[in-house]
Design a protein around this motif. Structure first.
Motif, PDB file in Angstrom:
ATOM      1  N   LEU A  52       2.867  16.744 -12.629  1.00  0.00           N
ATOM      2  CA  LEU A  52       4.225  15.266 -13.804  1.00  0.00           C
ATOM      3  C   LEU A  52       5.070  15.937 -13.044  1.00  0.00           C
ATOM      4  CD1 LEU A  52       3.962  13.772 -16.220  1.00  0.00           C
ATOM      5  CD2 LEU A  52       4.597  15.261 -17.837  1.00  0.00           C
ATOM      6  N   TYR A  53       5.756  14.516 -12.877  1.00  0.00           N
ATOM      7  CA  TYR A  53       7.003  14.064 -12.663  1.00  0.00           C
ATOM      8  C   TYR A  53       7.875  13.178 -13.729  1.00  0.00           C
ATOM      9  CZ  TYR A  53       4.945  15.995  -8.240  1.00  0.00           C
ATOM     10  OH  TYR A  53       4.442  15.890  -7.182  1.00  0.00           O
ATOM     11  N   ALA A  54       9.256  13.864 -13.626  1.00  0.00           N
ATOM     12  CA  ALA A  54      10.056  12.401 -14.549  1.00  0.00           C
ATOM     13  C   ALA A  54      11.128  12.499 -13.692  1.00  0.00           C
ATOM     14  CB  ALA A  54      10.225  14.215 -15.468  1.00  0.00           C
ATOM     15  N   PRO A  55      11.278  11.160 -13.077  1.00  0.00           N
ATOM     16  CA  PRO A  55      12.169  11.114 -12.465  1.00  0.00           C
ATOM     17  C   PRO A  55      13.455  10.388 -13.558  1.00  0.00           C
ATOM     18  CG  PRO A  55      10.123   9.588 -12.164  1.00  0.00           C
ATOM     19  CD  PRO A  55      10.243  10.163 -13.329  1.00  0.00           C
ATOM     20  N   MET A  56      14.918  10.935 -12.390  1.00  0.00           N
ATOM     21  CA  MET A  56      16.328  10.844 -13.283  1.00  0.00           C
ATOM     22  C   MET A  56      16.931  10.013 -12.278  1.00  0.00           C
ATOM     23  SD  MET A  56      17.317  14.706 -13.509  1.00  0.00           S
ATOM     24  CE  MET A  56      17.191  15.418 -11.945  1.00  0.00           C
ATOM     25  N   ARG A  97       5.550   9.514 -14.130  1.00  0.00           N
ATOM     26  CA  ARG A  97       4.306   9.464 -13.612  1.00  0.00           C
ATOM     27  C   ARG A  97       3.635  10.964 -13.313  1.00  0.00           C
ATOM     28  NH1 ARG A  97       1.895   5.006 -11.177  1.00  0.00           N
ATOM     29  NH2 ARG A  97       4.426   4.351 -11.028  1.00  0.00           N
ATOM     30  N   PHE A  98       2.254  10.835 -13.794  1.00  0.00           N
ATOM     31  CA  PHE A  98       1.174  11.921 -13.955  1.00  0.00           C
ATOM     32  C   PHE A  98      -0.052  11.551 -13.144  1.00  0.00           C
ATOM     33  CE2 PHE A  98      -1.298  14.951 -15.739  1.00  0.00           C
ATOM     34  CZ  PHE A  98      -2.926  14.709 -15.408  1.00  0.00           C
ATOM     35  N   ILE A  99       0.351  12.633 -11.596  1.00  0.00           N
ATOM     36  CA  ILE A  99      -1.311  12.066 -11.195  1.00  0.00           C
ATOM     37  C   ILE A  99      -1.597  13.536 -10.978  1.00  0.00           C
ATOM     38  CG2 ILE A  99      -1.342  12.587  -8.647  1.00  0.00           C
ATOM     39  CD1 ILE A  99       1.896  12.263  -8.007  1.00  0.00           C
ATOM     40  N   PRO A 100      -3.536  13.377 -12.396  1.00  0.00           N
ATOM     41  CA  PRO A 100      -4.112  14.088 -11.943  1.00  0.00           C
ATOM     42  C   PRO A 100      -4.728  14.907 -10.694  1.00  0.00           C
ATOM     43  CG  PRO A 100      -5.334  12.205 -12.234  1.00  0.00           C
ATOM     44  CD  PRO A 100      -3.853  12.353 -11.991  1.00  0.00           C
ATOM     45  N   HIS A 101      -5.732  16.029 -11.297  1.00  0.00           N
ATOM     46  CA  HIS A 101      -5.888  16.996  -9.713  1.00  0.00           C
ATOM     47  C   HIS A 101      -6.445  15.906  -8.572  1.00  0.00           C
ATOM     48  CE1 HIS A 101      -9.140  17.308 -13.140  1.00  0.00           C
ATOM     49  NE2 HIS A 101      -9.951  17.704 -12.036  1.00  0.00           N
ATOM     50  N   THR A 102      -7.893  15.200  -9.882  1.00  0.00           N
ATOM     51  CA  THR A 102      -9.026  14.075  -8.761  1.00  0.00           C
ATOM     52  C   THR A 102      -8.171  13.598  -7.680  1.00  0.00           C
ATOM     53  OG1 THR A 102      -8.362  12.620 -11.259  1.00  0.00           O
ATOM     54  CG2 THR A 102     -10.374  14.448 -10.736  1.00  0.00           C
ATOM     55  N   GLU A 103      -6.366  13.210  -7.982  1.00  0.00           N
ATOM     56  CA  GLU A 103      -6.084  11.998  -6.660  1.00  0.00           C
ATOM     57  C   GLU A 103      -4.808  12.824  -6.653  1.00  0.00           C
ATOM     58  OE1 GLU A 103      -5.758   8.942 -10.123  1.00  0.00           O
ATOM     59  OE2 GLU A 103      -4.186   8.537  -8.687  1.00  0.00           O
ATOM     60  N   GLY A 104      -4.368  14.114  -6.875  1.00  0.00           N
ATOM     61  CA  GLY A 104      -3.773  14.622  -5.720  1.00  0.00           C
ATOM     62  C   GLY A 104      -3.783  15.614  -4.807  1.00  0.00           C
ATOM     63  N   TRP A 105      -5.138  15.792  -4.778  1.00  0.00           N
ATOM     64  CA  TRP A 105      -5.233  16.456  -3.202  1.00  0.00           C
ATOM     65  C   TRP A 105      -5.262  15.883  -1.966  1.00  0.00           C
ATOM     66  CZ3 TRP A 105      -8.253  13.586   0.156  1.00  0.00           C
ATOM     67  CH2 TRP A 105      -9.127  13.380   0.663  1.00  0.00           C
ATOM     68  N   GLY A 154      -0.969   7.727  -9.205  1.00  0.00           N
ATOM     69  CA  GLY A 154      -1.243   8.001 -10.469  1.00  0.00           C
ATOM     70  C   GLY A 154      -1.387   7.476 -11.270  1.00  0.00           C
ATOM     71  N   GLU A 155      -0.677   7.924 -13.042  1.00  0.00           N
ATOM     72  CA  GLU A 155      -0.831   6.996 -13.707  1.00  0.00           C
ATOM     73  C   GLU A 155       0.905   6.540 -14.704  1.00  0.00           C
ATOM     74  OE1 GLU A 155      -3.297   9.004 -17.448  1.00  0.00           O
ATOM     75  OE2 GLU A 155      -4.757   9.153 -16.178  1.00  0.00           O
ATOM     76  N   ALA A 156       1.157   6.031 -14.794  1.00  0.00           N
ATOM     77  CA  ALA A 156       3.171   5.391 -15.266  1.00  0.00           C
ATOM     78  C   ALA A 156       2.588   6.082 -16.929  1.00  0.00           C
ATOM     79  CB  ALA A 156       3.230   4.308 -14.696  1.00  0.00           C
ATOM     80  N   TRP A 157       3.426   6.740 -17.251  1.00  0.00           N
ATOM     81  CA  TRP A 157       3.307   6.717 -18.473  1.00  0.00           C
ATOM     82  C   TRP A 157       5.102   6.661 -19.492  1.00  0.00           C
ATOM     83  CZ3 TRP A 157       0.715  12.992 -19.127  1.00  0.00           C
ATOM     84  CH2 TRP A 157      -0.052  12.763 -19.241  1.00  0.00           C
ATOM     85  N   GLY A 158       5.459   5.250 -19.342  1.00  0.00           N
ATOM     86  CA  GLY A 158       7.001   4.825 -19.050  1.00  0.00           C
ATOM     87  C   GLY A 158       7.263   5.310 -17.636  1.00  0.00           C
ATOM     88  N   ASP A 159       8.493   6.147 -17.989  1.00  0.00           N
ATOM     89  CA  ASP A 159       8.957   6.269 -16.733  1.00  0.00           C
ATOM     90  C   ASP A 159       8.161   7.354 -15.965  1.00  0.00           C
ATOM     91  OD1 ASP A 159      12.172   5.330 -17.143  1.00  0.00           O
ATOM     92  OD2 ASP A 159      10.655   4.067 -16.338  1.00  0.00           O
TER      93      ASP A 159
END
Length: 599
Positions: free
Chosen positions: A137-141, A100-108, A93-98
């Motif tokens: 949408l994931y926010a790693p810790m 990680r956003f995976i749109p539905h077009t890739e997440g299948w 997906g896309e890196a938004w800083g830390d």
């Protein structure tokens, strides 16, 4: 959360986010902390579903907490996803800083892997940035310190506004994940320390082993810790400091033993330190580093005993919160300042003006808005522009001294300086972050009377300078600005507004306020002026605006009309601004149209 199209974040949203971050450290156990993290995403960040996945000892991630949907919580809580599958997701997906956003077009492609997940039904998006039911949408810790190790992952779903988060929403989620990682690490540390202390009290024969366990927890803690003496002549002297605290303050352990916390704390925070209880006390204050700078930390105290009947010691946990303070300052500055010019905005102007007014008039006769109709213009019809009367004896006019267009400049100054000595709003940096929430000023604290210590604002009577010094309110409206916008476009208009803001700021004293009310309207607050001083200041500011402004190789000109009003106790903020606004229009009408033309 507020919509991302707003130019600033509302104070209510900031307070709500600040509260959920503060709640992270109030949970009593690790399980409570994890659930608090999940709940905070819903209450503070504006999502409807959240899940906390925690890294286990074997490296796999387990669903440790869920919020927003009881059915989904019962379905996936306690289930485990392999580390390999999670690493794959955090690379897609896309890196938004830390983040990680995976749109539905890739997440299948992730539907059949072993990561616990849920599916929500919903309509297909109607526009580009609308949230799709299968978006992820994931926010790693990560752990704090030099080596960033994955501690867990916060996954969120279904934003309340139905849109993908914008820049501020992403920054808020990333900051929340960072604070959640610290809270989880601290909860684990507190749990280990509590178990060690219980063993020390119950098992006298295992004292040596318990001390070794405590020593390791102390020495290898990811955040700073210190042990200090309690009572006696050496009360507060540091006996031991761990490596994390020594690195934080840039001082070796042998040197740390020469100090107490009172020696290291910022002079303005000594009172906060003295009010902090040794039994469970908490405080946020600044500690001195070896290079002479100060760093914001959070202190948490507890009392421990060497043996059952032995001497007691103060155990203090020190957490680095400099990054959080910097983010809070950034967000507060955005909420109170105009995005284009960097000047205080309308809300901040009203807050500063309101701080100077009270509902009790000073007993003097003051002109009303109706009286203003019969007054002469705020200053002459052109002859006054040549006046050489001084603005105020000893006043300094240094170019750009109070201009806060860039954030770096605002952050370098103390917050009191950036807002002016009369500021008592919610963004006053030195007081807004007091750990106890109270500012014990000379007025005597919360029990003082409503007007104790208040200096009443008075105004000169009429147009003749009677020697009275008051708070002048100069309302400025640009002449010819609309024609520049129409002829050359908004880019040129914005450049003109930025330059006018700079010139106005350069023409006032450090303690004065220049604010943008909106459009091409500005307001100047200048305290301690007489009627002649205010008229002279208006002339100086107008003459500073008149010179041509070069934009993209083109010289444009704007004029300015000023109305001088006075802030006086007994008046409301709107009355003060309306009075100055009326005088501005009187002054504008008093001059010939050709004198006001610019472009």
């Amino acid at each position: 959360m507020e919509t991302e199209s707003e130019p600033y974040v509302r104070l209510a949203t900031l307070r709500q986010l600040h509260q959920v971050v503060a709640n992270l450290n109030t949970a009593r156990s690790l399980a409570d902390t994890l659930q608090t993290v999940a709940d905070g995403v819903l209450t503070g960040l504006g999502y409807q579903l959240s899940c906390v996945n925690l890294v286990r000892a074997d490296g796999d991630l387990v669903v440790a907490a869920f919020a927003g949907d009881p059915a989904a919580e019962a379905l996936i809580t306690g289930r485990v996803g392999s580390r390999a599958s999670w690493d794959r997701r955090l690379r897609m997906g896309e890196a938004w800083g830390d983040l990680r956003f995976i749109p539905h077009t890739e997440g299948w492609v992730l539907v059949d892997d072993d990561v616990p997940q849920w599916h929500t039904d919903g309509p297909e998006p109607r526009f580009e940035d609308e949230w799709h039911p299968l978006d992820r949408l994931y926010a790693p810790m990560y752990t704090s310190g030099g080596q960033r190790e994955l501690l867990g992952v916060i996954s969120v779903d279904r934003p309340r506004n139905g849109r993908r988060p914008g820049a501020w929403g992403r920054e808020a989620l990333q900051m929340y994940a960072s604070q959640a990682a610290i809270a989880i690490s601290n909860a684990r540390l507190r749990s280990n320390m509590q178990r060690a202390l219980v063993r020390l009290e119950r098992e006298q024969q295992a004292l040596r082993a318990s001390e070794e366990s405590f020593r390791q927890a102390f020495e290898y803690a990811p955040s700073g810790m210190a042990i200090a003496e309690m009572g006696g002549d050496q009360h507060g002297r540091l006996l031991r400091a761990n490596d994390a605290l020594c690195r934080l303050l840039g001082r070796p352990a042998a040197v740390m033993r020469r100090y107490s916390f009172a020696d290291l704390v910022h002079p303005e925070d000594v009172g906060t330190l003295l009010r902090t209880s040794p039994e469970g006390g908490r405080a946020e204050l600044r500690l001195a580093r070896r290079d002479g700078t100060y760093i914001w930390v959070s202190l948490r105290n507890s009392v421990v005993a060497d043996t059952a009947d032995g001497p007691r010691f103060l155990l203090t946990h020190i957490e680095d919160i400099e990054e959080r303070k910097r983010h809070e300052l950034q967000l507060a500055h955005r909420a109170s300042h105009d995005a284009l010019t960097g000047l205080p905005n309308s809300a901040e102007l009203r807050a500063r003006l309101s701080a100077r007014l009270c509902s009790r008039p000073d007993g003097r006769v003051r002109a009303t808005a109706a009286d203003a109709a019969g007054l002469t213009p705020a200053y002459g019809n052109g002859a006054a522009y040549e006046s050489g009367a001084p603005y105020e004896s000893g006043a300094a006019y240094e170019d750009g001294a109070a201009y806060g267009g860039a954030y770096e400049g605002a952050y370098e100054r103390t917050y009191e300086g950036a807002y002016g000595p009369g500021a008592t709003g919610a963004y006053e940096y030195e007081h807004a972050y007091r750990a106890d929430g109270f500012d014990f000023g000379p007025s005597g604290g919360a029990g003082a009377g409503a007007y104790d210590g208040h200096v009443h604002a008075v105004a000169p009577v009429g147009e003749i300078d009677d020697g009275t010094k008051g708070l002048a309110v100069l309302f400025c409206d640009l002449d010819g600005f609309k024609s520049i916008n129409d002829r050359f476009g908004h880019h040129t208009g914005d450049a003109v507004l930025i330059e006018v803001a700079r010139r106005l700021t350069a023409g006032v004293r450090d303690g004065d306020t220049v604010a943008r009310l909106g459009g091409d309207e500005f307001v100047v607050l200048a305290d301690g002026l007489g009627a002649a001083d205010a008229a002279d200041l208006a002339v100086r500011l107008r003459n500073g605006i008149i010179p041509p402004i070069r934009v993209d190789g083109r010289a444009v000109r704007v004029g300015a009309s000023f109305g001088i009003g006075w802030a006086e106790c007994g008046m409301s903020v709107e009355e003060v601004l309306n009075s100055a606004d009326q005088r501005m229009y009187m002054e504008k009408r008093s001059r010939a149209k050709v004198q006001r033309r610019a472009g």
